[in-house]
Design a protein around this motif. Structure first.
Motif, PDB file in Angstrom:
ATOM      1  N   PHE A 225     -10.975   5.268   3.759  1.00  0.00           N
ATOM      2  CA  PHE A 225     -11.497   3.731   3.353  1.00  0.00           C
ATOM      3  C   PHE A 225     -11.353   2.318   4.500  1.00  0.00           C
ATOM      4  CE2 PHE A 225     -13.785   0.452   0.943  1.00  0.00           C
ATOM      5  CZ  PHE A 225     -13.287  -1.003   1.271  1.00  0.00           C
ATOM      6  N   GLU A 233      -7.369   1.910   2.391  1.00  0.00           N
ATOM      7  CA  GLU A 233      -6.488   3.029   1.468  1.00  0.00           C
ATOM      8  C   GLU A 233      -6.969   4.458   2.214  1.00  0.00           C
ATOM      9  OE1 GLU A 233      -7.279   2.111  -2.131  1.00  0.00           O
ATOM     10  OE2 GLU A 233      -6.507   3.875  -3.786  1.00  0.00           O
ATOM     11  N   LEU A 240      -9.108   8.919  -5.060  1.00  0.00           N
ATOM     12  CA  LEU A 240      -9.463   7.173  -4.281  1.00  0.00           C
ATOM     13  C   LEU A 240     -10.349   7.181  -4.896  1.00  0.00           C
ATOM     14  CD1 LEU A 240      -9.252   6.168  -1.125  1.00  0.00           C
ATOM     15  CD2 LEU A 240     -11.912   6.418  -0.927  1.00  0.00           C
ATOM     16  N   PRO A 244      -8.632   4.445  -7.341  1.00  0.00           N
ATOM     17  CA  PRO A 244      -8.760   3.412  -5.958  1.00  0.00           C
ATOM     18  C   PRO A 244      -7.532   2.422  -6.294  1.00  0.00           C
ATOM     19  CG  PRO A 244     -10.807   2.739  -7.278  1.00  0.00           C
ATOM     20  CD  PRO A 244     -10.534   3.634  -8.067  1.00  0.00           C
ATOM     21  N   ASN A 245      -6.245   2.194  -5.850  1.00  0.00           N
ATOM     22  CA  ASN A 245      -5.388   1.511  -5.874  1.00  0.00           C
ATOM     23  C   ASN A 245      -5.656  -0.337  -5.728  1.00  0.00           C
ATOM     24  OD1 ASN A 245      -3.274   3.572  -6.573  1.00  0.00           O
ATOM     25  ND2 ASN A 245      -3.198   3.758  -4.819  1.00  0.00           N
ATOM     26  N   GLU A 246      -6.375   0.034  -4.242  1.00  0.00           N
ATOM     27  CA  GLU A 246      -6.912  -1.604  -3.667  1.00  0.00           C
ATOM     28  C   GLU A 246      -7.538  -2.267  -4.329  1.00  0.00           C
ATOM     29  OE1 GLU A 246      -5.707  -3.464  -1.284  1.00  0.00           O
ATOM     30  OE2 GLU A 246      -3.664  -1.352  -1.091  1.00  0.00           O
ATOM     31  N   THR A 249     -11.117  -2.139  -2.460  1.00  0.00           N
ATOM     32  CA  THR A 249     -11.520  -0.444  -2.341  1.00  0.00           C
ATOM     33  C   THR A 249     -12.540  -0.314  -3.995  1.00  0.00           C
ATOM     34  OG1 THR A 249      -9.911   0.512  -1.605  1.00  0.00           O
ATOM     35  CG2 THR A 249     -11.080   2.183  -2.203  1.00  0.00           C
ATOM     36  N   ARG A 250     -12.197  -1.183  -4.653  1.00  0.00           N
ATOM     37  CA  ARG A 250     -12.173  -0.750  -5.652  1.00  0.00           C
ATOM     38  C   ARG A 250     -14.217  -1.729  -5.980  1.00  0.00           C
ATOM     39  NH1 ARG A 250      -7.786  -1.044  -9.435  1.00  0.00           N
ATOM     40  NH2 ARG A 250      -7.049  -2.993  -8.664  1.00  0.00           N
ATOM     41  N   LEU A 253     -16.528   0.611  -3.757  1.00  0.00           N
ATOM     42  CA  LEU A 253     -17.134   1.746  -3.984  1.00  0.00           C
ATOM     43  C   LEU A 253     -17.899   0.801  -5.692  1.00  0.00           C
ATOM     44  CD1 LEU A 253     -13.626   3.889  -4.350  1.00  0.00           C
ATOM     45  CD2 LEU A 253     -15.598   4.310  -3.227  1.00  0.00           C
TER      46      LEU A 253
END
Lengths: 258, 223, 230
Positions: A225, A233, A240, A244-246, A249-250, A253
């Motif tokens: 990403f 990320e 992913l 998603p961790n970040e 990113t969330r 998406l």
């Protein structure tokens, strides 16, 4: 499989005027890996591909392909200096690119589009080039269209020719710059099928910049990403997309998958 | 003399005019490509020569160029010990070619620059050398773009051939003048002359349009 | 000796300097002929443009054929025609006038196209808006259409003026004493054509450069949307 990555971006900086598009990017791809690059517009995704294809220079950092610097070459004293055209040509031969706008040569037939570079650049005989082209046309499902001109084909067909044309040069790394973004929705599938087939049946290293999330999830070994010139990320698609961790990113998406 | 007796000498003159047009258009086209591509060269010497040629021959009168080649060049030759006397045919074709080549060069340059950047990127990705890209990708695509302007230049060239009659070259205009001097039948002669040129121009235009259609075969009509 | 100036044949440079006034006298004639021809082309071209735009085929079609005919035949022949044929019908003009007339006629075919393209470029929606505001056709034309058409027309017309200047030497065949003719006379009498003709070439380059720059300046000075009306 060697441990060294086939592609390595080492603190790469790319600026367009005052705008910093790639901000000390560190990025690696292993041989045979299928990597998808996703992210918002302007995040630098296409620039990564364009730098690899030698269409854009780097302003800082080093790009390495198969262990050798791309935009630099080793001088007689071992230090790095900017690459000469001859060095770029040598390096370029390992890479191929499929463009968003297909960029077929309009004044040549489909067959000639595919055979032109092998004959003129690789020095293949007309016969050898034609055989290679016919194999590739069969791979992409366009055997009947060999004699047509690009303007007589649909967008999906043109893009498949674009893929065949890039493959004709037998690259080790194939770059896809948003290959389906310029297509009408009903034509996207035929192109994704070909790309998917390639991913499955060949150990070609593939770098795919795309907005087709489902497709990226299916064929990739890894998804990156990109945001504001850096990789925010990356990870296996299942990880992913599902978790998603970040935060960024969330957000992304959520916006594209809805 | 009855006006029908004018036909034979006029047609001889017309044939000379046609040949002049063909030769000077072909040489002019070669010069146009050389200077048009030269102007885009990264080699500054080639670029300078091309720009100088284009500016000089577009900025001065064709008749001045013609007279210079026919009257002044031999004198320059004498000064440096060379015999540079040109027969009227050579001076005529040379002046016409140089003139139309300079105008054509701008058409060529414009057409080459109009080829989309994407094509150059695709060629670069496939590892074509810049020279291969120019001759196999760029120039073939630029030709349909040039044709309409080339059509106009060809007709202009046809009209310009009449000027070579002023250095005693036996073209259509020259023959007509000869007959007029003999018969004083100005109205008839000049009317026939005008109609003949008009006819040739229409034929030339039709040929150029056909050529334009032929080279544009692979093109889609721009919407 | 020509126009009262003697030439100095001692060296090429002295020769060049001594005939400069002679050539400049010719240049004045060149410029006058070009401007007069241009004026004729502007007026006649407008007439053709109006005729070609006429709704009746009976008027527009002959106008189209005539302008095409003028466009496709050489200036030299048109000039000869006017010079030798007009007197046979009682019209005797000085050579200079005949020359300017020939230039004007030849270029009227081109200027009529410029008028047509310029007027067409001012969109039909402008005319509709004018009608909605109840403007009369005449006022629409002078206050709405023309001011917007002029900036579009000026560059092309300016380029044709430069072309006319380059065509003036053709008038030398009917004895008009423009620059090339003068240079040729000097050459005939001194047997040195090189210096006079080269100077004419150089003077032409200067003339066309000045004229082209003038046209470009005029183009940048004119506002693109149209001449502002108070």
């Amino acid at each position: 499989m060697t441990d060294d990555p086939i592609i390595k971006f080492d603190n790469v900086v790319k600026r367009f005027g005052d705008l910093t598009v790639l901000d000390e990017l560190n990025f690696e791809v292993r041989k045979g890996e299928k990597v998808s690059i996703i992210g918002p517009s302007g995040s630098g995704k296409s620039t990564v591909l364009r730098i690899l294809m030698t269409l854009e220079e780097v302003n800082g950092g080093v790009v390495t392909v198969a262990g050798e610097p791309l935009w630099h070459e080793k001088g007689p004293d071992g230090a790095l200096k900017p690459a000469s055209e001859a060095h770029l040509r040598k390096m370029r031969a390992q890479l191929g690119m499929v463009f968003q706008q297909f960029n077929l040569f309009p004044h040549m037939t489909v067959l000639r589009n595919i055979t032109e570079a092998p004959t003129k650049v690789l020095g293949l005989s007309k016969k050898e080039a034609k055989e290679r082209a016919e194999e590739l046309l069969e791979l992409v499902g366009l055997t009947d269209q060999a004699g047509k001109y690009p303007h007589q084909l649909s967008g999906g067909q043109q893009q498949r020719v674009g893929i065949a044309r890039a493959l004709a040069m037998r690259p080790n790394v194939l770059l896809f710059d948003e290959p389906t973004s310029a297509l009408d929705p009903e034509l996207v599938g035929e192109v994704l099928n070909v790309i998917g087939k390639l991913a499955e049946e060949h150990d070609l290293t593939m770098l795919l910049v795309t907005h087709e999330m489902r497709f990226a999830r299916e064929i990739s070994d890894r998804v990156c990403f990109f945001d504001q010139g850096r990789i925010r990320e990356e990870g296996a698609p299942e990880d992913l997309f599902a978790n998603p961790n970040e935060e960024r990113t969330r957000e992304f998406l959520k916006a594209v998958l809805d | 003399m009855h006006w029908t007796e004018y036909f034979s000498p006029l047609m001889e003159g017309a044939w000379v005019t046609i040949q002049l047009t063909i030769y000077s258009t072909i040489f002019g086209a070669i010069l146009a490509f050389a200077a048009g591509i030269g102007k885009l060269s990264s080699n500054w010497a080639i670029k300078a020569v091309s720009v100088a040629y284009i500016e000089v021959f577009r900025g001065t009168s064709l008749l001045v160029q013609l007279f210079w080649l026919y009257f002044a060049l031999p004198i320059a030759g004498m000064a440096i010990g060379l015999d540079l006397r040109l027969p009227p045919v050579a001076a005529g074709v040379l002046a016409l070619s140089l003139n139309i080549g300079a105008y054509g060069a701008e058409v060529v340059r414009g057409a080459i620059q109009s080829v989309h950047k994407d094509q150059h990127e695709a060629a670069r990705a496939l590892n074509f050398t810049p020279r291969q890209t120019l001759w196999n990708i760029t120039i073939p695509q630029s030709i349909p773009e040039m044709m309409p302007s080339f059509g106009n230049l060809a007709v202009q060239n046809l009209k310009d051939t009449a000027l070579v009659s002023l250095i005693s070259l036996g073209d259509l205009a020259f023959r007509a003048e000869q007959i007029r001097n003999f018969t004083q039948d100005s109205t008839t002669i000049y009317s026939m002359l005008l109609v003949t040129y008009f006819g040739m121009a229409l034929v030339l235009t039709a040929i150029m349009r056909g050529l334009e259609a032929y080279v544009s075969r692979w093109r889609v009509a721009r919407s | 000796m020509l126009f009262g100036y003697e030439w100095d044949l001692s060296s090429p440079l002295a020769f060049a300097i001594s005939i400069l006034p002679i050539l400049l006298t010719g240049m004045v004639v060149t410029i006058q002929a070009a401007l007069l021809g241009f004026a004729v082309a502007l007026v006649l071209g407008l007439i053709w443009a109006v005729l070609k735009a006429a709704p009746s085929r009976l008027i527009s079609w002959p106008a189209k054929v005539v302008t095409e005919f003028i466009r496709d035949t050489p200036l030299l022949v048109q000039l000869f025609f006017l010079y030798y044929v007009l007197p046979e019908y009682g019209i005797v003009l000085p050579a200079f006038m005949t020359g300017a007339l020939a230039l004007g006629i030849q270029y009227s075919a081109y200027t009529s196209e410029v008028y047509r393209a310029g007027l067409e470029a001012v969109g039909a929606d402008q005319r509709e808006a004018a009608r909605a505001h109840n403007l009369s056709p005449a006022r629409t034309f002078t206050h709405i259409i023309v001011p917007q058409a002029v900036p579009r027309i000026v560059p092309s017309m300016g380029n044709y003026l430069v072309s006319i200047m380059k065509d003036v030497p053709v008038l030398s065949v009917v004895t008009v004493l423009e620059m090339l003719n003068v240079a040729k006379i000097v050459g005939d009498r001194t047997f040195d054509y090189l210096v006079p003709l080269s100077m004419v070439g150089a003077l032409y380059l200067i003339m066309t450069l000045v004229a082209s720059t003038g046209v470009r300046l005029l183009d940048t000075w004119l506002p693109k949307q149209g001449i502002p009306l108070k």
